[in-house]
Structures are given as C-alpha cells and as structure tokens.
Design an enzyme around this catalytic site. Structure first.
Site, PDB file in Angstrom:
ATOM      1  N   GLY A   1     136.556  50.806  68.837  1.00 23.44           N
ATOM      2  CA  GLY A   1     135.891  50.062  69.938  1.00 23.44           C
ATOM      3  C   GLY A   1     135.377  50.099  71.131  1.00 23.44           C
ATOM      4  O   GLY A   1     134.613  48.877  71.485  1.00 23.44           O
TER       5      GLY A   1
ATOM      6  N   ARG B   1     124.300  45.418  77.309  1.00 19.22           N
ATOM      7  CA  ARG B   1     126.507  44.711  77.624  1.00 19.22           C
ATOM      8  C   ARG B   1     126.570  46.856  77.462  1.00 19.22           C
ATOM      9  O   ARG B   1     128.272  46.596  77.430  1.00 19.22           O
ATOM     10  CB  ARG B   1     126.360  44.154  76.447  1.00 19.22           C
TER      11      ARG B   1
ATOM     12  N   ASP C   1     151.064  52.317  68.466  1.00 16.85           N
ATOM     13  CA  ASP C   1     151.848  51.523  69.525  1.00 16.85           C
ATOM     14  C   ASP C   1     152.927  51.274  68.116  1.00 16.85           C
ATOM     15  O   ASP C   1     151.795  51.019  66.698  1.00 16.85           O
ATOM     16  CB  ASP C   1     151.999  50.823  70.532  1.00 16.85           C
TER      17      ASP C   1
ATOM     18  N   ARG D   1     147.300  62.414  71.739  1.00 11.13           N
ATOM     19  CA  ARG D   1     146.671  60.955  71.928  1.00 11.13           C
ATOM     20  C   ARG D   1     144.986  61.617  70.379  1.00 11.13           C
ATOM     21  O   ARG D   1     143.746  61.308  70.256  1.00 11.13           O
ATOM     22  CB  ARG D   1     146.380  60.877  72.639  1.00 11.13           C
TER      23      ARG D   1
HETATM   24  N1  HPA Z   1     148.005  44.395  68.278  1.00 14.76           N
HETATM   25  C1  HPA Z   1     146.549  44.418  67.851  1.00 14.76           C
HETATM   26  N2  HPA Z   1     145.694  45.443  67.800  1.00 14.76           N
HETATM   27  C2  HPA Z   1     146.158  46.182  68.267  1.00 14.76           C
HETATM   28  C3  HPA Z   1     147.756  46.730  68.116  1.00 14.76           C
HETATM   29  C4  HPA Z   1     148.101  45.724  68.588  1.00 14.76           C
HETATM   30  O1  HPA Z   1     149.603  45.812  68.671  1.00 14.76           O
HETATM   31  N3  HPA Z   1     147.536  48.351  68.677  1.00 14.76           N
HETATM   32  C5  HPA Z   1     146.305  48.898  68.720  1.00 14.76           C
HETATM   33  N4  HPA Z   1     145.721  47.466  68.305  1.00 14.76           N
END
Ligand code: HPA
Length: 235
Positions: A23, A46, A206, A220
């Site tokens: 990303g 960009r 997470d 990480r």
């Molecule tokens: N939500 C949406 N996208 C994400 C999340 C999340 O909790 N964690 C990492 N990318």
C-alpha cells in the site's frame, strides 16, 4: 486508452509480468532497494513509486497501490489493461478477527468480501464473489509451508471504512472471515474482469480479538520480510 496512463508515467515494457503491490510508496522503495537487484524507478506520479529489477534472476516489479479500493482499483486496472502485467500480488497488513490469529501471522486471502460497491459497475444480477488466482494461491501456500511460516488461508473483508461508526468488524467473524483490510476485493474484481491473476498476502498488524498485543519495531520488520520473501518467491 494508451500509455502513459493518467496515473502511471512509464513506457511499454517497463513493468515485469508480475508486480508486487504494497500500500505504502515508501515500502515500495524499501523493497526495491533491499530485495531487488538493478532496480530502476519506472513510475513516480503522485509519489506512487514503481520499480522494476530482478530477484534471483527473475524480472519483477514493485509498485504501491495507495489505500482503499478506489486507489488499488485505478493502479491495478492500468497495470493489467495497459502495461501487460499478468500477475499482481498485494502485500499488505490486516486487522485480524479470527480468534486463532495473532500479530505477525500471515493471512493468504483466498477470497475477499466487501462492504463497498466496486462490483456494482458490472451490473450483475446478484452478488459477485471476488477470489484469488488459484495458481498464485497454491504457490503461496506451498512456499509458506516450506518456509515454516505461521499462516491461515481463507476469506477476508475489504472494508471501505477504517474508522467504522457501526463497529461492525466482528460481525464478519461469524462467517469465518479471518481479517480486515481495504483493497483486495477491488484487485480481485479487476483481475477477473481483465483475465489476469491476483493474490493478496497480509501480515496481521493489529488484532480485534487480542487488542493488548503489540509488535516491537523489530518484530514488525521481521514479519514484513517474511511476507515480502514469500511474495518474491512466487513471483
Ligand atoms: N481495518 C482496516 N484495514 C486495516 C486494519 C483494520 O483494522 N488493519 C490493517 N489494515
């Protein structure tokens, strides 16, 4: 449409058949610098950095998608449709909702549900189920097994909201959905529509079930490295 496209200022042949797609543009640069040989910058419109180089002698590209389905929808469409790219492997992060998943684990997205309306453009008389390329999926599973990584394969949710007023994340758990990210459903739709191949591999960054878990910077980085190497091996 011809090239360059509105969002990619590269020449024909600048991209390899396979593009890894994180990303974050900074991550794209890091992958090019640390993992590829002879990497050349082929796009910087960009600040969405795209590079082509080689990994173990294979030509491979890496380009960022930005966040969300509209962004990955644009970049993956232009790569597939106008730059002859055959395979896009998204390497991202997800929030896990599956009880067995913990931070650093890898999720290989066999399919992607969504709360968005990307697929409404196809005017189908029902609900389209966006799925990964079986060939890429099988390769990823074999490679993850061979490397002894902790991973799960299954359904994910591509959400259009990160901050969700309904706090509906866990609702998807009852349908066996493993985790939540924000891009894969649109990527899988584009691949299907254009006859190409796509796969999403995520590390759990997470956890909705285990909110107290935190990763050290080193953990990480290590989990990122595992995912990047997995994607590069199957590229
Ligand atoms: N939500 C949406 N996208 C994400 C999340 C999340 O909790 N964690 C990492 N990318």
């Amino acid at each position: 449409m011809s090239i360059p496209t509105p969002h990619i200022n590269a020449k024909a042949g600048d991209f390899a058949e396979t593009v890894l797609m994180p990303g974050d543009p900074k991550r794209s640069q890091m992958i090019a610098e640390k993992f590829l040989e002879d990497a050349v910058l082929v796009n910087d419109v960009r600040g969405v950095q795209g590079y082509t180089g080689t990994y173990k002698g294979k030509r491979v590209s890496v380009m960022a998608s930005g966040m969300g389905q509209p962004a990955i929808g644009i970049y993956s469409y232009e790569l597939f449709a106008f730059y002859d790219v055959k395979n896009i492997i998204r390497i991202g992060s997800c929030g896990s909702i599956d009880e067995e998943l913990h931070l650093k684990d890898i999720v290989i997205a066999q399919a992607a549900c969504t709360n968005g309306f990307y697929a409404s453009q196809y005017n189908l008389p029902g609900t389209y189920a966006p799925i990964a390329s079986y060939e890429l999926l099988e390769k990823a599973v074999n490679e993850a097994r061979a490397k002894g990584y902790k991973f799960k394969v299954g359904n994910i949710l591509s959400s259009d909201t990160f901050y969700d007023d309904a706090e509906s994340a866990m609702d998807w758990c009852k349908m066996g959905v493993l985790g939540i990210e924000m891009e894969s459903a649109a990527l899988y739709c584009n691949a299907a529509r254009l006859g190409k191949n796509a796969l999403c591999i995520c590390t759990v960054s997470d956890s909705f079930n285990h909110p107290d878990e935190i990763m050290t910077a080193e953990e990480r980085q290590n989990s990122l490295t595992q995912m990047i190497e997995l994607a590069l091996e199957i590229a």
